[in-house]
Design a protein around this motif. Structure first.
Motif, mmCIF file in Angstrom:
data_model
loop_
_atom_site.group_PDB
_atom_site.id
_atom_site.type_symbol
_atom_site.label_atom_id
_atom_site.label_comp_id
_atom_site.label_asym_id
_atom_site.label_seq_id
_atom_site.Cartn_x
_atom_site.Cartn_y
_atom_site.Cartn_z
ATOM 1 N N ASP A 76 0.839 -1.193 0.000
ATOM 2 C CA ASP A 76 0.000 0.000 0.000
ATOM 3 C C ASP A 76 0.877 1.248 0.000
ATOM 4 O OD1 ASP A 76 0.923 0.252 2.597
ATOM 5 O OD2 ASP A 76 -0.996 -0.190 3.545
ATOM 6 N N ARG A 77 0.295 2.424 0.105
ATOM 7 C CA ARG A 77 1.074 3.666 0.001
ATOM 8 C C ARG A 77 1.988 3.885 1.197
ATOM 9 N NH1 ARG A 77 -4.010 7.775 0.495
ATOM 10 N NH2 ARG A 77 -5.340 6.021 0.857
ATOM 11 N N ASP A 78 1.766 3.140 2.295
ATOM 12 C CA ASP A 78 2.670 3.210 3.448
ATOM 13 C C ASP A 78 3.741 2.155 3.367
ATOM 14 O OD1 ASP A 78 1.198 5.313 4.510
ATOM 15 O OD2 ASP A 78 -0.148 3.954 5.609
ATOM 16 N N ASN A 79 3.837 1.468 2.246
ATOM 17 C CA ASN A 79 4.826 0.435 1.966
ATOM 18 C C ASN A 79 4.615 -0.816 2.817
ATOM 19 O OD1 ASN A 79 6.779 -0.273 0.160
ATOM 20 N ND2 ASN A 79 8.482 0.401 1.438
ATOM 21 N N ALA A 80 3.409 -1.001 3.345
ATOM 22 C CA ALA A 80 3.082 -2.218 4.072
ATOM 23 C C ALA A 80 2.564 -3.251 3.068
ATOM 24 C CB ALA A 80 2.042 -1.947 5.134
#
Length: 86
Positions: A76-80
């Protein structure tokens, strides 16, 4: 005059109670019929694909379980990282 008023009121009250009893009876009958109709529906859920499609399709859970499964990992955009399967 007072006795006439009370007599009229009591007749109206009894008429109202009688009508309410009829309404409750009707409601009870309708609820019973709806319960019977619900109980007679098929027990197995079904997914229907209709509308502007070339061929309408209905799938049961057994049909869906027989389809090939795939997995996807994405960030996702939080790199999770998340994993989706189905």
């Amino acid at each position: 005059m007072t006795g006439w008023f009370l007599g009229y009121f009591n007749k109206g009250a009894f008429k109202f109670i009688y009508q309410m009893k009829k309404s409750y009876r009707l409601l009870t009958v309708l609820l019973l019929f709806s319960a019977v109709a619900f109980a007679q529906s098929s027990g197995q859920p079904e997914l229907s694909i209709t509308g502007e499609v070339l061929k309408p399709l209905s799938l049961t859970p057994d049909d869906l379980s027989k389809m090939p499964q795939s997995k996807l990992k994405a960030k996702d955009r939080d790199n999770a990282e998340h994993e989706y399967s189905g």
